[in-house]
Design a protein around this motif. Structure first.
Motif, mmCIF file in Angstrom:
data_model
loop_
_atom_site.group_PDB
_atom_site.id
_atom_site.type_symbol
_atom_site.label_atom_id
_atom_site.label_comp_id
_atom_site.label_asym_id
_atom_site.label_seq_id
_atom_site.Cartn_x
_atom_site.Cartn_y
_atom_site.Cartn_z
ATOM 1 N N GLY A 50 8.862 74.756 12.613
ATOM 2 C CA GLY A 50 9.893 75.020 13.609
ATOM 3 C C GLY A 50 11.246 74.426 13.298
ATOM 4 N N LYS A 51 11.414 73.829 12.110
ATOM 5 C CA LYS A 51 12.732 73.302 11.738
ATOM 6 C C LYS A 51 13.108 73.868 10.365
ATOM 7 N N PRO A 52 14.361 74.266 10.220
ATOM 8 C CA PRO A 52 14.797 74.793 8.918
ATOM 9 C C PRO A 52 14.902 73.657 7.902
ATOM 10 N N THR A 53 13.858 73.483 7.119
ATOM 11 C CA THR A 53 13.770 72.295 6.271
ATOM 12 C C THR A 53 14.877 72.254 5.216
ATOM 13 N N PHE A 54 15.159 73.408 4.625
ATOM 14 C CA PHE A 54 16.155 73.425 3.555
ATOM 15 C C PHE A 54 17.521 73.010 4.095
ATOM 16 N N ARG A 55 17.870 73.569 5.241
ATOM 17 C CA ARG A 55 19.168 73.228 5.823
ATOM 18 C C ARG A 55 19.240 71.727 6.149
ATOM 19 N N HIS A 56 18.140 71.199 6.704
ATOM 20 C CA HIS A 56 18.116 69.774 7.018
ATOM 21 C C HIS A 56 18.305 68.929 5.767
ATOM 22 N N LYS A 57 17.642 69.368 4.703
ATOM 23 C CA LYS A 57 17.721 68.620 3.453
ATOM 24 C C LYS A 57 19.149 68.641 2.913
ATOM 25 N N VAL A 58 19.779 69.809 2.943
ATOM 26 C CA VAL A 58 21.146 69.921 2.425
ATOM 27 C C VAL A 58 22.093 69.046 3.255
ATOM 28 N N LEU A 94 -1.839 72.283 17.556
ATOM 29 C CA LEU A 94 -1.906 72.430 19.007
ATOM 30 C C LEU A 94 -0.716 71.787 19.694
ATOM 31 N N MET A 95 -0.204 70.715 19.081
ATOM 32 C CA MET A 95 0.992 70.065 19.635
ATOM 33 C C MET A 95 2.166 71.042 19.706
ATOM 34 N N GLN A 96 2.113 72.080 18.879
ATOM 35 C CA GLN A 96 3.200 73.065 18.882
ATOM 36 C C GLN A 96 3.096 74.039 20.056
ATOM 37 N N ASP A 97 2.056 73.904 20.864
ATOM 38 C CA ASP A 97 1.852 74.812 21.992
ATOM 39 C C ASP A 97 1.920 76.278 21.564
ATOM 40 N N PRO A 98 1.104 76.658 20.586
ATOM 41 C CA PRO A 98 1.285 77.993 20.002
ATOM 42 C C PRO A 98 0.820 79.129 20.906
ATOM 43 N N GLN A 99 1.425 80.294 20.679
ATOM 44 C CA GLN A 99 0.925 81.538 21.253
ATOM 45 C C GLN A 99 -0.032 82.204 20.271
ATOM 46 N N LEU A 100 0.236 81.934 18.994
ATOM 47 C CA LEU A 100 -0.560 82.513 17.918
ATOM 48 C C LEU A 100 -0.929 81.371 16.978
ATOM 49 N N LEU A 101 -2.238 81.100 16.885
ATOM 50 C CA LEU A 101 -2.696 79.963 16.084
ATOM 51 C C LEU A 101 -3.412 80.494 14.844
ATOM 52 N N LEU A 102 -2.925 80.113 13.668
ATOM 53 C CA LEU A 102 -3.534 80.552 12.410
ATOM 54 C C LEU A 102 -4.315 79.396 11.802
ATOM 55 N N LEU A 103 -5.624 79.569 11.691
ATOM 56 C CA LEU A 103 -6.461 78.502 11.124
ATOM 57 C C LEU A 103 -7.117 79.021 9.853
ATOM 58 N N ASP A 104 -6.776 78.409 8.720
ATOM 59 C CA ASP A 104 -7.358 78.856 7.447
ATOM 60 C C ASP A 104 -8.474 77.903 7.038
ATOM 61 N N GLU A 105 -9.713 78.343 7.229
ATOM 62 C CA GLU A 105 -10.904 77.546 6.928
ATOM 63 C C GLU A 105 -10.808 76.112 7.449
ATOM 64 N N PRO A 106 -10.645 75.973 8.765
ATOM 65 C CA PRO A 106 -10.522 74.619 9.310
ATOM 66 C C PRO A 106 -11.803 73.816 9.161
ATOM 67 N N ARG A 108 11.434 79.822 12.113
ATOM 68 C CA ARG A 108 11.849 80.628 13.260
ATOM 69 C C ARG A 108 10.621 81.198 13.975
ATOM 70 N N PHE A 109 9.660 81.651 13.177
ATOM 71 C CA PHE A 109 8.436 82.180 13.754
ATOM 72 C C PHE A 109 7.694 81.056 14.488
ATOM 73 N N ALA A 110 7.702 79.873 13.876
ATOM 74 C CA ALA A 110 7.043 78.729 14.523
ATOM 75 C C ALA A 110 7.697 78.417 15.857
ATOM 76 N N ALA A 111 9.029 78.471 15.876
ATOM 77 C CA ALA A 111 9.731 78.186 17.128
ATOM 78 C C ALA A 111 9.400 79.237 18.182
ATOM 79 N N MET A 122 7.601 68.542 17.894
ATOM 80 C CA MET A 122 9.056 68.718 17.873
ATOM 81 C C MET A 122 9.497 69.958 18.627
ATOM 82 N N ILE A 123 8.662 71.001 18.546
ATOM 83 C CA ILE A 123 9.014 72.203 19.283
ATOM 84 C C ILE A 123 8.102 72.333 20.499
#
Ligand SMILES: Nc1ncnc2c1ncn2[C@@H]1O[C@H](COP(=O)(O)OP(=O)(O)OP(=O)(O)O)[C@@H](O)[C@H]1O
Ligand SMILES: [Mg+2]
Lengths: 305, 230
Positions: free
Chosen positions: A175-183, B146-158, B71-74, B101-102
Motif C-alpha cells: 500500500g505504499k509506493p516503495t520506489f518513490r519513498h526510496k527516491v 489481515l492487518m491490511q483489512d483486505p477485501q481480496l486476500l491472496l494466500l500462496d501456499e500458506p 495502489r491495488f493494496a490500498a 499502515m493502510i
C-alpha cells in the motif's frame, strides 16, 4: 586547545555524514559510495555562491542543499531500482564526476588552484571564539542527526524504510509506493549531506579538488562499518576511532619522525583497511554488535504449541 | 467481486499463464494444480507484481490490470507470497504494524483481532521474524495481511512446511476469517483434499491453462487426477 578546533570540526562533519550514511545504508539499504560527491557538491556550491555571487552564507547553504537534493533525486530515480552493485558503481561514478567538474570548471571553482576563502557565517569579533562557536554549532548538528537517526527507526516511516530494504517485493504490495519513498529518502539524506558539505566549506575555508577525492567517502564508510551499520552510534564511535585517532591523537600528540610524516596518510589508510578486514571477518555486525532487537530463538517463554 | 478475463502473463518472453478467466466473490476460492502449474504466477499477476500480457482484471468493476501493487493494496488487496513473506529483520510487532499502515479501522482493534487468531504470536512479539519457526512465520505473514483489512486476500501456499495439526488450524482460521468478514480469499494450495474441504469453489490449473472451475464439493478424485496430469 586551539589546534584541536579544526580536527574536532572535521570529526563532527564525519559524524554527521556517518549518521546520514547510516540512514541510507543501515536503514534503507542504499549502497551510497558517492558520499563525497553529495557533500562536495554542497561544499562547492556554497562556496561559489558566497565568494563569486556574494550571497549570504545562509542563503547559499539553502540553495546548495536544495540543488544537491534535486540532483540526488534525479540520480536516485535513475538508479534506485537497480541492484546494489549498480547503485555502488553509479554513486561512485557520480562522485568522480563532481570531482572532475571541480577541476575542469576552473572559472567557477578555481580548479586545482583552489577557491577561497569561505568566511565563517558569523563573527564574534574574536577569531578563536568564532571558530569555537562554529565547532559548537557543528557538534549540535551532529548530535541532532544522530538522535534523529535513532528515533526514525522507531516511527512508522522508519519502519517502512527498513521494510523496503528487508524485502522489497513484499513491501511493494503493502500500500505504499516503495520506489518513490526510496527516491525521496535518498534525495533528502543526500541534500543533508550537501548541507554538511556546505558547513564544511567554512571549516576548510580554502577549497581544493583534493577535498572531493574518495577519501572522505571511505572514512565515512569505515566509520559506519567499524561501529556497526545497524547502530547509528556506530557511526559516532567509528568516527572517533578513525578521524579521532589519526587526525587528532596521532597528528597532535604523537611524535612522528620527520621522514615518516609524509607516509602518515598512507599508513592511516592501510591501518583502516586492516582494521576493516578484521572487523568484517570477526565482528561482521560492527564493534558495537547488532543494534536490532533480537532475542535468541526459544528465549521467549510460553511459546510452545 | 474480483474478475479475471482471459489473462495471460509470465516472465519476460516466457508466457506461463494462458487465457485464464474466473470470478471470485465472497468465498474461499481454491487455486489448485501440480508443481509448476502456474499457481504462484497467477497470484503474483493478480497482486500486480507481474504485468499482464493479455486480458483484463477488475475489482468491483474497476479495471485494475495496469495498477501498481501498492495502489491495488490500498484498494483492498492483500498478498501473502509463497516465499519470503515476512520482513526478517523486523520484529513480529513491526511486521504486523506495517500491514496496518493502510486501512481505516483503528490499528489496535485490528491487532487485537490478529492476536486472537494467533495467540502463539504474543510470546514472540519482540522477536525478529527471521528467527521464527516456519509455522510462526506463516502466522505472521497471514496476520500481516489481515492487518491490511483486505477485501481480496491472496494466500500462496500458506500451509507450506506446516505440520498437519497447524494446517488444520490455519485452514479453519482462514475459513472463519472469510465468513466473518465476507471477503474474497484466493487460496493456492498443493494439498487438494484439505483445501477443497474449506473452499467454496476451485480452479484447477494445468500447465498454465484453466483445466476447470467448479464448486468445491463437486470436484472428485478422478477430476483431480486428470487436472494434475501433465
Ligand atoms: N522467475 C521466473 N522466471 C522464469 N520462469 C519462472 C519463474 N518463476 C516461475 N517460473 C516458471 O513458471 C512456471 C509456473 O511456476 P509457478 O511458480 O507459478 O508454479 P506453482 O504452480 O506455484 O508451483 P509450486 O506448486 O511448485 O509452487 C514454472 O514452469 C516455472 O518454471
Ligand atoms: Mg507456487
Amino acid at each position: 586547545m586551539d589546534a584541536l578546533i579544526f580536527p574536532l570540526s572535521t570529526l563532527a562533519i564525519i559524524v554527521c555524514l556517518g549518521a546520514l550514511l547510516h540512514l541510507q545504508f543501515g536503514q534503507a539499504g542504499i549502497v551510497n559510495f558517492g558520499v563525497v560527491g553529495f557533500s562536495g557538491l554542497g561544499m562547492y556550491l556554497t562556496a561559489i555562491l558566497v565568494i563569486e555571487a556574494e550571497q549570504p552564507f545562509g542563503l547559499a547553504l539553502v540553495i546548495a542543499t536544495v540543488v544537491t537534493g534535486l540532483v540526488a533525486a534525479a540520480l536516485g530515480w535513475l538508479i534506485l531500482d537497480l541492484d546494489n552493485e549498480a547503485v555502488l558503481v553509479a554513486t561512485l561514478a557520480f562522485a568522480t564526476i563532481v570531482w572532475h567538474l571541480s577541476t575542469t570548471e576552473d572559472q567557477l571553482t578555481g580548479g586545482v588552484v583552489g577557491l577561497g576563502t569561505v568566511p565563517l557565517p558569523f563573527d564574534l569579533g574574536d577569531y578563536r571564539a568564532t571558530t569555537l562557536a562554529y565547532l559548537g554549532v557543528l557538534v549540535a548538528i551532529a548530535a541532532a542527526l544522530v538522535l534523529y537517526a535513532r528515533q526514525v527507526s522507531r516511527v512508522p516511516y522508519g519502519r517502512l524504510i527498513r521494510s523496503i530494504q528487508d524485502n522489497e517485493p513484499l513491501a511493494r504490495s503493502l500500500g505504499k509506493p516503495t520506489f518513490r519513498h526510496k527516491v525521496v529518502f535518498f534525495a533528502v539524506t543526500c541534500a543533508l549531506m550537501g548541507t554538511i558539505g556546505g558547513l564544511d566549506a567554512a571549516v576548510q575555508q580554502f577549497l581544493v579538488p583534493r577535498l572531493l577525492l574518495a577519501d572522505t567517502t571511505f572514512v565515512v564508510w569505515i566509520a559506519l562499518i567499524l561501529g556497526g551499520r545497524t547502530r547509528v552510534l556506530g557511526a559516532f564511535f567509528g568516527a572517533l576511532l578513525t578521524v579521532g585517532l589519526f587526525d587528532i591523537v596521532v597528528e597532535q600528540y604523537v611524535e612522528v619522525p620527520r621522514e615518516y610524516s609524509l607516509l602518515l596518510p598512507d599508513l592511516q589508510l592501510m591501518a583502516f583497511g586492516m582494521v576493516l578486514m578484521l572487523v568484517i571477518l570477526f565482528r561482521p555486525a560492527g564493534l558495537l554488535g547488532d543494534g536490532r532487537k533480537r532475542r535468541a530463538p526459544g528465549a521467549a517463554k510460553g511459546a510452545s504449541a | 467481486m474480483f474478475e479475471c478475463d482471459a489473462i495471460s502473463s509470465g516472465y519476460g518472453e516466457v508466457t506461463v499463464l494462458h487465457d485464464v478467466s474466473f470470478t471470485v466473490g465472497a468465498e474461499v476460492f481454491a487455486v489448485l494444480g501440480a508443481n509448476g502449474a502456474g499457481k504462484s504466477t497467477l497470484m503474483k499477476t493478480i497482486a500486480r507484481l507481474l504485468p499482464l500480457s493479455g486480458g483484463s482484471m477488475r475489482l468491483d468493476g474497476t479495471d485494475v490490470g495496469a495498477w501498481a501493487p501498492h495502489r491495488f493494496a490500498a484498494a483492498g488487496m492483500a498478498y501473502v507470497p509463497q516465499e519470503a513473506n515476512v520482513f526478517p529483520d523486523l520484529t513480529v510487532a513491526e511486521n504486523l504494524a506495517i500491514g496496518g499502515m493502510i486501512g481505516k479501522r483503528p490499528r489496535a482493534e485490528r491487532l487485537a483481532e490478529v492476536m486472537d487468531l494467533f495467540p502463539q504470536l504474543s510470546a514472540r512479539y519482540d522477536q525478529s521474524a527471521g528467527t521464527l519457526s516456519g509455522g510462526e512465520a506463516q502466522m505472521v505473514a497471514v496476520g500481516r495481511a489481515l492487518m491490511q483489512d483486505p477485501q481480496l486476500l491472496l494466500l500462496d501456499e500458506p500451509t507450506a512446511g506446516l505440520s498437519p495439526k497447524y494446517v488444520d488450524e490455519l485452514f479453519s482460521t482462514i475459513k472463519k476469517i472469510q465468513t466473518e468478514r465476507g471477503i474474497g480469499v484466493l487460496l493456492a494450495e498443493q494439498n487438494a483434499g484439505k483445501t477443497l474441504a474449506i473452499a467454496d469453489r476451485a480452479l484447477i490449473l494445468n500447465l498454465g491453462r484453466v483445466f476447470l472451475v467448479e464448486e468445491a464439493s463437486r470436484v472428485d478424485d478422478t477430476t483431480l487426477k486428470q487436472g494434475y496430469r501433465l
